[in-house]
Design a protein around this motif. Structure first.
Motif, short mmCIF file in Angstrom:
data_model
loop_
_atom_site.label_atom_id
_atom_site.label_comp_id
_atom_site.label_asym_id
_atom_site.label_seq_id
_atom_site.Cartn_x
_atom_site.Cartn_y
_atom_site.Cartn_z
N ARG A 6 0.82 -1.22 0.00
CA ARG A 6 0.00 0.00 0.00
C ARG A 6 0.85 1.26 0.00
O ARG A 6 0.51 2.24 -0.65
CB ARG A 6 -0.92 0.02 1.22
CG ARG A 6 -2.00 -1.01 1.15
CD ARG A 6 -2.89 -0.93 2.35
NE ARG A 6 -3.74 -2.10 2.43
CZ ARG A 6 -4.56 -2.34 3.41
NH1 ARG A 6 -4.65 -1.51 4.42
NH2 ARG A 6 -5.30 -3.43 3.40
N PHE A 7 1.95 1.22 0.73
CA PHE A 7 2.82 2.40 0.78
C PHE A 7 3.38 2.70 -0.61
O PHE A 7 3.41 3.86 -1.03
CB PHE A 7 3.95 2.19 1.78
CG PHE A 7 4.96 3.30 1.78
CD1 PHE A 7 4.65 4.52 2.32
CD2 PHE A 7 6.21 3.12 1.20
CE1 PHE A 7 5.58 5.55 2.32
CE2 PHE A 7 7.13 4.14 1.19
CZ PHE A 7 6.82 5.35 1.75
N ILE B 97 2.11 1.89 -3.51
CA ILE B 97 1.02 2.36 -4.38
C ILE B 97 0.71 3.82 -4.07
O ILE B 97 0.53 4.64 -4.99
CB ILE B 97 -0.22 1.47 -4.22
CG1 ILE B 97 0.06 0.08 -4.80
CG2 ILE B 97 -1.43 2.10 -4.88
CD1 ILE B 97 -1.03 -0.92 -4.54
N ALA B 98 0.66 4.18 -2.81
CA ALA B 98 0.41 5.57 -2.42
C ALA B 98 1.54 6.48 -2.90
O ALA B 98 1.30 7.57 -3.41
CB ALA B 98 0.24 5.68 -0.92
N LEU B 99 2.77 6.02 -2.75
CA LEU B 99 3.92 6.81 -3.20
C LEU B 99 3.89 7.01 -4.71
O LEU B 99 4.18 8.11 -5.21
CB LEU B 99 5.21 6.11 -2.78
CG LEU B 99 6.50 6.87 -3.00
CD1 LEU B 99 6.53 8.14 -2.16
CD2 LEU B 99 7.68 5.98 -2.65
N THR B 100 3.52 5.98 -5.45
CA THR B 100 3.40 6.09 -6.90
C THR B 100 2.30 7.08 -7.28
O THR B 100 2.47 7.90 -8.18
CB THR B 100 3.11 4.71 -7.53
OG1 THR B 100 4.16 3.82 -7.17
CG2 THR B 100 3.02 4.80 -9.03
N GLY B 101 1.19 7.03 -6.59
CA GLY B 101 0.10 7.97 -6.86
C GLY B 101 0.49 9.40 -6.59
O GLY B 101 0.18 10.31 -7.37
N ILE B 102 1.21 9.63 -5.50
CA ILE B 102 1.67 10.98 -5.18
C ILE B 102 2.65 11.47 -6.24
O ILE B 102 2.58 12.62 -6.69
CB ILE B 102 2.29 11.01 -3.78
CG1 ILE B 102 1.21 10.80 -2.72
CG2 ILE B 102 3.04 12.31 -3.53
CD1 ILE B 102 1.74 10.56 -1.33
#
Length: 58
Positions: A19-20, A22-27
């Motif tokens: 999840r981290f 994926i969140a980092l990629t989204g940011i």
């Protein structure tokens, strides 16, 4: 001796369930998209200013 011993590697702990990352990629995608929009707007405003005479070439 150690009832709660954790033998996971540092990489496994850092990645967790993903999840981290994926969140980092989204940011990162949101920031790069915002930068691309900013660049296109700056170019558009510069061209408009050049055509209207607000900015003059030396």
């Amino acid at each position: 001796m150690h009832p709660h011993r954790d033998d996971r590697s540092l990489l496994a702990v850092a990645m967790g369930d993903g999840r981290f990352l994926i969140a980092l990629t989204g940011i990162a995608l949101a920031l790069s998209g915002g930068f691309a929009i900013l660049q296109s707007l700056a170019s558009c405003f510069h061209r408009t200013a050049m055509r209207s005479g607000w900015i003059r070439r030396h």
